[in-house]
Every structure is written in structure tokens, then in C-alpha cells.
Design a protein around this motif. Structure first.
Motif, mmCIF file in Angstrom:
data_model
loop_
_atom_site.group_PDB
_atom_site.id
_atom_site.type_symbol
_atom_site.label_atom_id
_atom_site.label_comp_id
_atom_site.label_asym_id
_atom_site.label_seq_id
_atom_site.Cartn_x
_atom_site.Cartn_y
_atom_site.Cartn_z
ATOM 1 N N HIS A 65 27.525 6.153 -8.655
ATOM 2 C CA HIS A 65 26.509 5.276 -9.253
ATOM 3 C C HIS A 65 25.928 4.335 -8.203
ATOM 4 N N ALA A 66 26.778 3.818 -7.327
ATOM 5 C CA ALA A 66 26.316 2.883 -6.295
ATOM 6 C C ALA A 66 25.337 3.557 -5.347
ATOM 7 N N LEU A 67 25.535 4.822 -5.061
ATOM 8 C CA LEU A 67 24.698 5.532 -4.095
ATOM 9 C C LEU A 67 23.505 6.240 -4.730
ATOM 10 N N ALA A 68 23.463 6.294 -6.053
ATOM 11 C CA ALA A 68 22.412 7.053 -6.741
ATOM 12 C C ALA A 68 21.024 6.529 -6.385
ATOM 13 N N GLY A 69 20.146 7.426 -5.964
ATOM 14 C CA GLY A 69 18.760 7.069 -5.683
ATOM 15 C C GLY A 69 18.542 6.360 -4.369
ATOM 16 N N THR A 70 19.579 6.192 -3.552
ATOM 17 C CA THR A 70 19.414 5.512 -2.265
ATOM 18 C C THR A 70 19.122 6.529 -1.162
ATOM 19 N N ALA A 71 18.551 6.041 -0.077
ATOM 20 C CA ALA A 71 18.207 6.920 1.047
ATOM 21 C C ALA A 71 19.386 7.156 1.974
ATOM 22 N N ALA A 72 20.361 6.248 1.971
ATOM 23 C CA ALA A 72 21.521 6.338 2.854
ATOM 24 C C ALA A 72 22.530 5.281 2.432
ATOM 25 N N VAL A 73 23.734 5.383 3.016
ATOM 26 C CA VAL A 73 24.747 4.362 2.762
ATOM 27 C C VAL A 73 25.310 3.893 4.087
ATOM 28 N N ILE A 74 25.522 2.573 4.182
ATOM 29 C CA ILE A 74 26.212 1.968 5.326
ATOM 30 C C ILE A 74 27.508 1.370 4.801
ATOM 31 N N PRO A 79 39.786 -2.304 4.879
ATOM 32 C CA PRO A 79 40.179 -1.425 5.975
ATOM 33 C C PRO A 79 39.586 -0.032 5.792
ATOM 34 N N PHE A 80 39.031 0.492 6.872
ATOM 35 C CA PHE A 80 38.310 1.748 6.792
ATOM 36 C C PHE A 80 39.232 2.941 6.581
ATOM 37 N N ALA A 81 40.509 2.762 6.847
ATOM 38 C CA ALA A 81 41.475 3.811 6.529
ATOM 39 C C ALA A 81 41.446 4.135 5.037
ATOM 40 N N SER A 82 41.062 3.150 4.220
ATOM 41 C CA SER A 82 41.001 3.345 2.769
ATOM 42 C C SER A 82 39.613 3.715 2.273
ATOM 43 N N THR A 83 38.566 3.280 2.977
ATOM 44 C CA THR A 83 37.210 3.416 2.419
ATOM 45 C C THR A 83 36.397 4.574 2.980
ATOM 46 N N THR A 84 36.658 5.008 4.217
ATOM 47 C CA THR A 84 35.753 5.995 4.814
ATOM 48 C C THR A 84 35.710 7.297 4.027
ATOM 49 N N ALA A 85 36.857 7.901 3.761
ATOM 50 C CA ALA A 85 36.859 9.208 3.100
ATOM 51 C C ALA A 85 36.201 9.167 1.718
ATOM 52 N N PRO A 86 36.542 8.217 0.834
ATOM 53 C CA PRO A 86 35.884 8.199 -0.475
ATOM 54 C C PRO A 86 34.374 7.972 -0.402
ATOM 55 N N VAL A 87 33.922 7.098 0.500
ATOM 56 C CA VAL A 87 32.480 6.844 0.577
ATOM 57 C C VAL A 87 31.760 8.032 1.215
ATOM 58 N N ILE A 88 32.378 8.673 2.200
ATOM 59 C CA ILE A 88 31.768 9.880 2.768
ATOM 60 C C ILE A 88 31.668 10.964 1.703
ATOM 61 N N GLU A 89 32.720 11.156 0.933
ATOM 62 C CA GLU A 89 32.680 12.170 -0.132
ATOM 63 C C GLU A 89 31.521 11.903 -1.092
ATOM 64 N N SER A 90 31.328 10.636 -1.450
ATOM 65 C CA SER A 90 30.231 10.287 -2.359
ATOM 66 C C SER A 90 28.879 10.543 -1.696
ATOM 67 N N LEU A 92 28.241 12.784 0.585
ATOM 68 C CA LEU A 92 28.034 14.233 0.604
ATOM 69 C C LEU A 92 27.569 14.734 -0.764
ATOM 70 N N ARG A 93 28.152 14.194 -1.826
ATOM 71 C CA ARG A 93 27.700 14.588 -3.166
ATOM 72 C C ARG A 93 26.261 14.163 -3.402
ATOM 73 N N ALA A 94 25.890 12.995 -2.890
ATOM 74 C CA ALA A 94 24.519 12.495 -3.081
ATOM 75 C C ALA A 94 23.538 13.103 -2.093
ATOM 76 N N ALA A 122 26.982 21.526 5.675
ATOM 77 C CA ALA A 122 26.074 20.960 4.670
ATOM 78 C C ALA A 122 24.785 20.427 5.280
ATOM 79 N N GLY A 123 24.702 20.415 6.610
ATOM 80 C CA GLY A 123 23.529 19.826 7.262
ATOM 81 C C GLY A 123 23.451 18.332 7.090
ATOM 82 N N ALA A 124 24.624 17.701 6.879
ATOM 83 C CA ALA A 124 24.672 16.260 6.630
ATOM 84 C C ALA A 124 24.796 15.497 7.936
ATOM 85 N N VAL A 125 24.417 14.222 7.897
ATOM 86 C CA VAL A 125 24.551 13.336 9.054
ATOM 87 C C VAL A 125 25.568 12.254 8.724
ATOM 88 N N ILE A 126 26.617 12.193 9.537
ATOM 89 C CA ILE A 126 27.668 11.185 9.406
ATOM 90 C C ILE A 126 27.859 10.540 10.766
#
Length: 342
Positions: A65-74, A79-90, A92-94, A122-126
Motif C-alpha cells: 500500500h505504501a508503494l502503490a502508485g509511486t515511481a520509486a522507493v528510497i 536497521p537495514f538488516a531488517s528492512t532491506t529484504a521486505p522493502v525490496i520484495e515490495s 519488485l512486486r510494484a 525482472a529488469g529491475a533496478v536496485i
């Protein structure tokens, strides 16, 4: 410029997140404020008038929901050990680009290890570690390399006038220490070493007016992940001025305090990046103010280049691989001043 495009900022209310939100607004983007703390988000929304979307890494639907309709996420939330994987997964879905400002070595290693193949397919940029640590040093080392296809070693020395850590820095450091245990990391011979001895104290010949300073050698930062991820350099070492290294771990060191109307502290920095091949060396030097504040123009410049197609790679790639390093660094003026010594 942004032309009104919306960009989700996860961890928008943090120290660095606030600088990122301000930089996005300055460039014509519309930040979507996101994070786990509803009260802090509401307070920031009251200041800025921006949209709020509460989200948690434990709730994939809330991230979507947070990423819906946005052009990108920053991602600015440690701690990024907890946040990177879930936000990247989202992301990729978006099907939107993902950038973060992670300085945690382990989190950045995880991003390359776990998402490189999927993102490329997926042709995604991370773009991980698009920050002072990890991003700026990588850009400088890449610019210093010039037309070399390989080098024997890269040395990135950080000359900080002081280092007053944010709460996020302290938390991320604690998580890294917990994951790492009783050893430290060193990159040599093209591979990672686990060391239990104390890092050496050396003298580094910083350019004037700073001049020679005592540094902690093998003070391994995220640049030791990003540089060898794309440059053929088997030995990569980072160094930190001894005073700053002591301050960042001292329990009584205060948090950064604003010294100007933009919120920057009075901390100054000099980064001396040296690559060596045989008896020849090349150098790139950057100077600026406030390592946390300068992360904002770094990551937003990267975002702008991603959204306008000025990239050199697909998948997971660090700053030096993803962008034209000399051109990118030049675009950061006046946030940093740059010297190249080929």
C-alpha cells in the motif's frame, strides 16, 4: 527534475530521512511519507503537508500500500538488516526501482547475494548503499580508476572532523556487531577475511589543509562491499580518522546538532580515494559538510538518473557501476567539491 512524480520514503521521519524528504521536495518530487511509527509520521505530515502511509516490514500488504502508485522507493529505515529484504520484495512486486542508504556491511552483502539474479531477470533496478558510506567512496574509486580495467588495490580514507552518531547509526552498528560476533571483516585477495586481531593504527597523508592524520586502518565500511562488486580490485581497504572512530563508539557522544537553517551539523569531511596499479596511483578527493545531510543529494541524484534512464546496469548494482561516476560527482556540486588526480 521531478515533475510531480511521487516517491515513497520508508523511514521518512528519521534523521537522514528528513534530509531526503527535503531534497526530493527541492527537486520537484512529491514524497510519500512511510514508516512504522504512526505518531512520527503524523508529526512530519503536519510540518510538510505530505501524504502518510504507515507500513511495517512485518506486514507485506502495508508495504504494498505504501508503494502503490509511486515511481520509486528510497529506504532510509535502519536497521537495514531488517528492512532491506521486505522493502525490496515490495518494490519488485510494484515493479518500481529501489534505492537505500544502508551503511551496514552485512545488509549490503545480503542484497547482492539474495536479489542479484531475480532483479536482473525482472529488469529491475536496485541500488544499495546509495549514501555517504558505500556510495560516495565507490563513485570516487570508480572515477579514479578512469580507463584502467583492473588495479592492485583501492584505499578509501575518511577524514571526519567529528562523528556524532544518530540513533539510527547506533542501532545499525549494534545489529552489525551482533551479526558479526567477535570478528571484524577485511577484503583481501579477492575474498573476505574474518579477523579477530585489533585493526592497525596508521598515519594517512590526507591532502592539505587537513594533512597527515592518525587513522584506524581496516575500518571496514560499506565501500568495501560496493567497490569490488564491479571493479577488478582484489584488495579494498577503508580508513577512518582515529578521533572520529573513537567518538562514534563512545556512549556519551551526543547526536548531531543543527548548525545552519538546513539542519546540517558543523561536521566536515574529506574522502581520499586512491587506486594503485604497480607503482602508479590515481586519486579522487571529495570535501563537504555533514555525512548524513550529503546522503540526501547523493540518493536523490541517483533516483533522478534512474527515473530518466541514465543508468549503465540492470539488477543490483552499486553507484559506481550504475552511473557515470565522474559526471555524477560533478553534479553534486556545491554539496561536495571534487578533485581528480589521474
Amino acid at each position: 527534475m521531478g515533475s510531480g512524480q511521487t516517491v515513497a520514503v520508508f523511514g521518512a521521519y528519521g534523521h537522514t530521512g528528513r534530509f531526503v524528504v527535503a531534497e526530493l521536495l527541492k527537486r520537484g518530487y512529491v514524497p510519500v511519507l512511510s514508516g512504522r511509527d504512526a505518531d512520527k509520521l503524523k508529526a512530519l505530515a503536519h510540518e510538510t503537508g505530505l501524504d502518510v502511509r504507515v507500513a511495517s516490514v512485518d506486514d507485506p500488504a502495508s508495504l504494498d500500500h505504501a508503494l502503490a502508485g509511486t515511481a520509486a522507493v528510497i529506504n532510509c529505515a535502519g536497521p537495514f538488516a531488517s528492512t532491506t529484504a521486505p522493502v525490496i520484495e515490495s518494490a519488485l512486486r510494484a515493479r518500481i526501482p529501489y534505492l537505500d542508504v544502508a551503511a551496514e556491511i552485512e545488509a549490503n552483502l545480503d542484497t547482492f547475494a539474495h536479489f542479484a539474479d531475480r532483479a536482473r531477470e525482472a529488469g529491475a533496478v536496485i541500488v544499495p548503499a546509495m549514501a555517504f558510506f558505500g556510495g560516495l567512496g565507490d563513485l570516487l574509486a570508480t572515477a579514479a580508476m578512469g580507463d584502467w580495467t583492473r588495479a592492485d588495490s583501492a584505499h578509501i580514507a575518511f577524514g571526519l572532523s567529528s562523528w556524532h552518531p544518530t540513533a539510527g547509526t547506533r542501532l545499525s552498528s549494534a545489529v552489525s556487531r551482533e551479526r558479526r560476533g567477535d570478528y571484524r571483516l577485511r577484503y583481501t585477495g579477492g575474498q573476505w577475511e574474518h579477523r579477530t586481531d585489533a585493526p592497525p593504527t596508521l598515519e594517512w597523508p590526507f591532502p592539505e589543509p587537513m594533512g597527515p592524520r592518525s587513522v584506524i586502518g581496516e575500518f571496514t565500511m560499506a565501500d568495501v562491499v560496493t567497490v569490488p562488486s564491479h571493479l577488478s580490485i582484489p584488495d579494498v581497504t577503508t580508513y577512518m580518522t582515529a578521533e572520529a572512530a573513537r567518538e562514534v563508539v563512545a556512549s556519551d557522544t551526543p547526536a548531531p546538532a543543527a548548525a545552519d537553517e538546513s539542519g546540517r551539523s558543523d561536521q566536515t569531511f574529506l574522502i581520499d580515494a586512491v587506486v594503485r596499479s604497480g607503482d602508479t596511483e590515481r586519486r579522487a578527493v571529495a570535501r563537504g559538510q555533514d555525512i548524513y545531510a550529503v546522503t540526501a543529494p547523493l540518493v536523490v541524484e541517483a533516483l533522478e538518473r534512474v527515473l530518466t534512464g541514465r543508468t549503465h546496469a540492470v539488477g543490483v548494482a552499486s553507484a559506481g557501476e550504475m552511473f557515470d561516476a565522474p559526471d555524477f560527482l560533478s553534479a553534486l556540486f556545491p554539496h561536495i567539491t571534487l578533485e581528480l588526480h589521474p
